[in-house]
Design a protein around this motif. Structure first.
Motif, PDB file in Angstrom:
ATOM      1  N   ILE A 197       0.852  -1.168   0.000  1.00  0.00           N
ATOM      2  CA  ILE A 197       0.000   0.000   0.000  1.00  0.00           C
ATOM      3  C   ILE A 197       0.904   1.239   0.000  1.00  0.00           C
ATOM      4  CG2 ILE A 197      -1.707   1.304   1.295  1.00  0.00           C
ATOM      5  CD1 ILE A 197      -2.627  -1.395   2.463  1.00  0.00           C
ATOM      6  N   VAL A 198       0.666   2.121  -0.943  1.00  0.00           N
ATOM      7  CA  VAL A 198       1.480   3.326  -1.061  1.00  0.00           C
ATOM      8  C   VAL A 198       0.638   4.521  -0.615  1.00  0.00           C
ATOM      9  CG1 VAL A 198       2.747   4.787  -2.661  1.00  0.00           C
ATOM     10  CG2 VAL A 198       2.770   2.321  -2.963  1.00  0.00           C
ATOM     11  N   SER A 199       1.233   5.383   0.179  1.00  0.00           N
ATOM     12  CA  SER A 199       0.517   6.548   0.684  1.00  0.00           C
ATOM     13  C   SER A 199       0.313   7.584  -0.424  1.00  0.00           C
ATOM     14  CB  SER A 199       1.282   7.181   1.842  1.00  0.00           C
ATOM     15  OG  SER A 199       2.405   7.888   1.355  1.00  0.00           O
ATOM     16  N   PRO A 200      -0.707   8.430  -0.276  1.00  0.00           N
ATOM     17  CA  PRO A 200      -0.897   9.503  -1.261  1.00  0.00           C
ATOM     18  C   PRO A 200       0.320  10.428  -1.356  1.00  0.00           C
ATOM     19  CG  PRO A 200      -2.864   9.242   0.086  1.00  0.00           C
ATOM     20  CD  PRO A 200      -1.796   8.367   0.692  1.00  0.00           C
ATOM     21  N   TYR A 201       1.010  10.655  -0.243  1.00  0.00           N
ATOM     22  CA  TYR A 201       2.199  11.508  -0.267  1.00  0.00           C
ATOM     23  C   TYR A 201       3.300  10.864  -1.111  1.00  0.00           C
ATOM     24  CZ  TYR A 201       5.800  14.756   1.285  1.00  0.00           C
ATOM     25  OH  TYR A 201       6.798  15.694   1.316  1.00  0.00           O
ATOM     26  N   ALA A 202       3.480   9.553  -0.978  1.00  0.00           N
ATOM     27  CA  ALA A 202       4.476   8.843  -1.786  1.00  0.00           C
ATOM     28  C   ALA A 202       4.128   8.942  -3.273  1.00  0.00           C
ATOM     29  CB  ALA A 202       4.575   7.386  -1.357  1.00  0.00           C
ATOM     30  N   GLU A 203       2.843   8.848  -3.581  1.00  0.00           N
ATOM     31  CA  GLU A 203       2.414   8.997  -4.975  1.00  0.00           C
ATOM     32  C   GLU A 203       2.688  10.407  -5.473  1.00  0.00           C
ATOM     33  OE1 GLU A 203      -1.627   7.762  -5.479  1.00  0.00           O
ATOM     34  OE2 GLU A 203      -1.197   5.723  -4.862  1.00  0.00           O
ATOM     35  N   LEU A 204       2.425  11.414  -4.634  1.00  0.00           N
ATOM     36  CA  LEU A 204       2.662  12.808  -5.011  1.00  0.00           C
ATOM     37  C   LEU A 204       4.139  13.048  -5.320  1.00  0.00           C
ATOM     38  CD1 LEU A 204       1.437  15.739  -5.178  1.00  0.00           C
ATOM     39  CD2 LEU A 204       2.237  15.988  -2.825  1.00  0.00           C
ATOM     40  N   LEU A 205       5.023  12.442  -4.527  1.00  0.00           N
ATOM     41  CA  LEU A 205       6.465  12.590  -4.752  1.00  0.00           C
ATOM     42  C   LEU A 205       6.961  11.749  -5.922  1.00  0.00           C
ATOM     43  CD1 LEU A 205       7.799  12.500  -1.072  1.00  0.00           C
ATOM     44  CD2 LEU A 205       7.517  14.505  -2.555  1.00  0.00           C
ATOM     45  N   GLY A 206       6.146  10.815  -6.391  1.00  0.00           N
ATOM     46  CA  GLY A 206       6.551   9.931  -7.479  1.00  0.00           C
ATOM     47  C   GLY A 206       7.530   8.862  -7.040  1.00  0.00           C
ATOM     48  N   LEU A 207       7.416   8.415  -5.784  1.00  0.00           N
ATOM     49  CA  LEU A 207       8.347   7.413  -5.258  1.00  0.00           C
ATOM     50  C   LEU A 207       8.091   6.048  -5.870  1.00  0.00           C
ATOM     51  CD1 LEU A 207       8.390   8.325  -1.456  1.00  0.00           C
ATOM     52  CD2 LEU A 207       9.855   9.181  -3.293  1.00  0.00           C
ATOM     53  N   ARG A 208       9.180   5.346  -6.164  1.00  0.00           N
ATOM     54  CA  ARG A 208       9.120   3.955  -6.618  1.00  0.00           C
ATOM     55  C   ARG A 208       9.802   3.093  -5.573  1.00  0.00           C
ATOM     56  NH1 ARG A 208      11.424   6.323 -10.932  1.00  0.00           N
ATOM     57  NH2 ARG A 208      13.255   4.988 -10.844  1.00  0.00           N
ATOM     58  N   PHE A 209       9.240   1.929  -5.323  1.00  0.00           N
ATOM     59  CA  PHE A 209       9.768   1.018  -4.316  1.00  0.00           C
ATOM     60  C   PHE A 209      10.320  -0.207  -5.023  1.00  0.00           C
ATOM     61  CE2 PHE A 209       6.506   3.648  -2.497  1.00  0.00           C
ATOM     62  CZ  PHE A 209       7.106   4.111  -1.347  1.00  0.00           C
ATOM     63  N   GLU A 210      11.627  -0.416  -4.849  1.00  0.00           N
ATOM     64  CA  GLU A 210      12.324  -1.501  -5.512  1.00  0.00           C
ATOM     65  C   GLU A 210      13.186  -2.217  -4.479  1.00  0.00           C
ATOM     66  OE1 GLU A 210      14.313   1.009  -8.287  1.00  0.00           O
ATOM     67  OE2 GLU A 210      12.538   1.303  -9.517  1.00  0.00           O
ATOM     68  N   ALA A 211      14.060  -3.085  -4.928  1.00  0.00           N
ATOM     69  CA  ALA A 211      15.000  -3.765  -4.037  1.00  0.00           C
ATOM     70  C   ALA A 211      16.373  -3.735  -4.665  1.00  0.00           C
ATOM     71  CB  ALA A 211      14.565  -5.209  -3.798  1.00  0.00           C
ATOM     72  N   ASP A 212      17.413  -3.681  -3.809  1.00  0.00           N
ATOM     73  CA  ASP A 212      18.778  -3.712  -4.335  1.00  0.00           C
ATOM     74  C   ASP A 212      19.166  -5.157  -4.624  1.00  0.00           C
ATOM     75  OD1 ASP A 212      19.448  -4.849  -1.870  1.00  0.00           O
ATOM     76  OD2 ASP A 212      20.491  -3.077  -1.134  1.00  0.00           O
TER      77      ASP A 212
END
Length: 125
Positions: free
Chosen positions: A2-17
């Motif tokens: 679940i991604v927060s609206p703030y994370a969406e606003l910032l355009g954050l992507r969640f990945e793994a190294d």
């Protein structure tokens, strides 16, 4: 996840190294501009909070645990320029009710961070 609206606003992507640890990526956009040519400190701070949150969520491996922030301290080390920014969190202590997490943001070189954060969370299991 679940991604927060703030994370969406910032355009954050969640990945793994390469080792499977969560990494947060934020591409530069004009909406993230603070002073000319630099990222806004609030965007960097929000990114650090999200990096800490995903690191803690990964360490907990329990979707039903409620995570509530107690405090956040951010250290700005150098200006974030107009390019892609990365951030990663690390759980330094995971207790029954309290978790301590650090997060670091960088751009070109992970060994030259632009900001770091220390976060304490209350865990409700």
């Amino acid at each position: 996840m679940i991604v927060s609206p703030y994370a969406e606003l910032l355009g954050l992507r969640f990945e793994a190294d390469a080792t499977g640890h969560p990494i947060v990526t934020m591409d530069f956009a004009d909406d993230l501009l603070g002073r000319p040519g630099f990222l806004h400190g609030g965007a960097i701070g929000g990114m650090l909070e999200m990096a800490a949150w995903v690191a803690l969520r990964a360490a907990l491996r329990e979707e039903d645990t409620v995570i509530k922030p107690i405090n956040v301290t951010i250290d700005y080390m150098r200006g974030g320029r107009g390019r892609t920014t990365f951030a990663a969190g690390a759980v330094t202590r995971l207790g029954g009710r309290i978790a301590n997490v650090t997060a670091t943001a960088w751009q070109d070189d992970r060994d030259r961070p632009i900001a770091g954060a220390r976060l304490n969370y209350l865990l409700k299991r």
